[in-house]
Design an enzyme around this catalytic site. Structure first.
Site, short mmCIF file in Angstrom:
data_model
loop_
_atom_site.label_atom_id
_atom_site.label_comp_id
_atom_site.label_asym_id
_atom_site.label_seq_id
_atom_site.Cartn_x
_atom_site.Cartn_y
_atom_site.Cartn_z
N CYS A 1 0.82 -1.23 0.00
CA CYS A 1 0.00 0.00 0.00
C CYS A 1 0.84 1.27 0.00
O CYS A 1 0.59 2.20 -0.78
CB CYS A 1 -0.93 0.00 1.21
SG CYS A 1 -0.13 -0.43 2.77
N HIS B 1 -3.15 6.44 4.47
CA HIS B 1 -1.71 6.59 4.72
C HIS B 1 -1.26 7.95 4.22
O HIS B 1 -1.65 8.38 3.13
CB HIS B 1 -0.91 5.54 3.94
CG HIS B 1 -1.01 4.14 4.47
ND1 HIS B 1 -1.63 3.82 5.66
CD2 HIS B 1 -0.54 2.97 3.96
CE1 HIS B 1 -1.54 2.50 5.86
NE2 HIS B 1 -0.89 1.97 4.83
#
Lengths: 349, 349
Positions: free
Chosen positions: A132, A252
């Site tokens: 990710c 994130h």
């Protein structure tokens, strides 16, 4: 024919945090599906999941589950992928694997469609979905690579707990609630489920994601370093990473320093470049306090970039802040996007 | 004499988050005090504070408050320092100012005792205490500068809300509680009290601390850049900073990349060097998941360093994770430490 009616697909790890997002994304994108199998470990088999209005019972994944499957999306942990993706591929399925099992395998393309879609043509039945934190960074770096060349990247991450699964989300919320009520807490999941020690994530920042390697870097940091080079076809690129877990549920963030090969670019030029790049949304207006934030990216497929600044000492140095939904572009959406690219490139038969 | 019995001191901003820590630290260190005046804005005047077991009434700070004061610790905002520190100095007090009012004034030493204690000799009545995020970084960088020379620093911060005052702490806690109960929240304080927009800090990371400058950097980022060069006497040092606010109550963390002048140092050498450096506690044992974390540094005076790694591409590049209590070494303890240095160097008369 399959292409007219859609494909026979399987989702492995359908009950997990990413699996759930995969199903949602397949629905939203209206991916052409003729039949779908929802597979899982023995433990989760028997659960029922609604997909496109239909209740489907989750089955235990076995090699035979993949008979007749054309596309298999894996997100059930590295050991499951290692055991079953080759079995699925042997039976003719193309596997898009969201675990780290095959990412650095030289026979397996590691793909972010905005960056290296053409690498899909080299697949041998298995395609790896990158980590990710890597995906969102390379989407923002690729336009810079193409226009100016890039030679050095230093990234510090601010990663959400959903990257560590549903248990980690629950632990963060419970722990936060307990601390606000003045109770003692006993961490059991984070920073890493299988590691020796566990630490409080609520109101804290933990500089460990995944286990440590011999060289002092974590596996997460090494993933960012190695995967970035592979995806961008830049084995000589200097990449360094420090990965940190935060008490954020999803989204994130990354503070990225990048040095380009060619100097002389202005911040305005880079903003224009990124604003017109695929998969990127520019959010960069300091005068009006506009910049990307984790809470704003949730549920969106794009990578959000802002805080673009020229380094004050190096003409070829730039700083930026890159934010994306780690369950979508960081996982489920990138996997489905790979499936869409396979259709587009006529690789899915 | 004053030196035998102690000094006549004043604490300006005694009711604030840092002021409270200053009083606590003066008590703990048993700093020699003959008399203490607790001063504040008109708004907080009249409040009563217990110091060394004695109840003291907070008085409004005026120029006349400083008559007979030998040492004045300021932490009541830049405008108060700008107005009153020169008045205090005129009356013979040495002022240790914790605001940004005089930090870049070339007639004002900017001091972190572990780094440039000798600069205190150059004072003209006012000494500036650096910004919290700068202090902890230079304490960890100074041993590297001394042994290897340093030429480039890239820092990304993970900063606690207490750096924005008691209102910010309260906002974070209230907001977190409300979100866990499914309530809507209306941010009013963070990221910056006086700025136009306010954003949710709970379960988020906000890439803004202090207001933005014309060049796209925030004032906080420029403080880290300019103050580091001044404290370390390295005007040519390359420094870049990205400053980010987190839902952490106290304890700033920093991901720092540093390039030394001399190459060839090993991680082991740097660990040994830092372990024996003043003001530093080394916490670096990846195999046992030992590294500094915000929640562990609270209430401690030291700067904690860990996650020391050699850059994988540059022999002179190193990465480290630096954590410290922003209210102590970042503010109150550094100010009291400056006062102790003034005594030691016989500058406080």
């Amino acid at each position: 024919m399959a292409v007219e009616k859609g494909y026979h697909i399987a989702v492995v790890g359908a009950t997990g945090a990413v699996g759930q997002q995969m199903l949602k994304t397949l629905e939203e994108r209206d991916f052409p599906i003729q039949s779908v199998k929802l597979l899982s470990s023995k433990r989760s088999a028997g659960k029922k999941i609604i997909f496109k209005g239909e209740e489907i019972t989750v089955e235990e994944a076995t090699p035979e589950s993949f008979e007749g499957v054309q596309l298999a999306l894996f997100s059930a942990g590295g050991s499951v992928s290692k055991a079953l993706a080759p079995e699925a591929a042997k039976r003719g399925a193309i596997c898009v694997d969201n675990t780290s099992a095959f990412r650095m395998d030289e026979n397996v393309p590691l793909v972010v469609p905005e960056v290296n879609e053409e690498d899909l043509r080299l697949h041998n039945g298995i395609i790896a979905n990158p980590n990710c934190s890597t995906i969102q960074m390379v989407v923002a770096l690729e336009p810079l690579r193409e226009k100016y060349g890039i030679k050095k990247v230093v990234v510090s991450t601010y990663q959400a707990v959903s990257g560590a699964g549903l248990n980690a989300i629950n632990e963060m919320k419970e722990q936060t609630r307990d601390l606000l009520e003045g109770k003692e807490v006993t961490p059991e999941v984070l920073p890493v489920g299988g590691d020796k020690k566990h630490y409080q994530i609520a109101f804290n920042a933990i500089p460990q994601i995944d286990k440590f390697q011999e060289n002092g870097y974590t596996f997460e940091e090494m993933k960012m370093i190695n995967e970035t080079k592979k995806i961008m076809h830049l084995p000589e690129l200097e990449v360094a990473a420090t990965c940190v877990r935060l008490p954020v549920e999803t989204g994130h963030s990354e503070s990225v320093y990048v040095e380009t090969e060619k100097g002389g670019a202005t911040v305005e030029e880079i903003k224009e470049l990124l604003a017109s790049s695929p998969g990127v949304t520019l959010q960069d207006d300091p005068a009006n306090q506009v910049y990307p934030m984790a809470i704003d990216c949730v549920g969106k497929n794009d990578v959000f970039v802002g805080r673009i600044r020229k380094d004050l000492d190096r003409d070829n140095g730039f700083h930026m802040w890159i934010v994306s939904d780690n369950l979508l572009k960081g996982a489920a959406w990138n996997s489905v996007q790979i499936a869409e690219s396979l259709v587009k490139l006529q690789l899915l038969k």
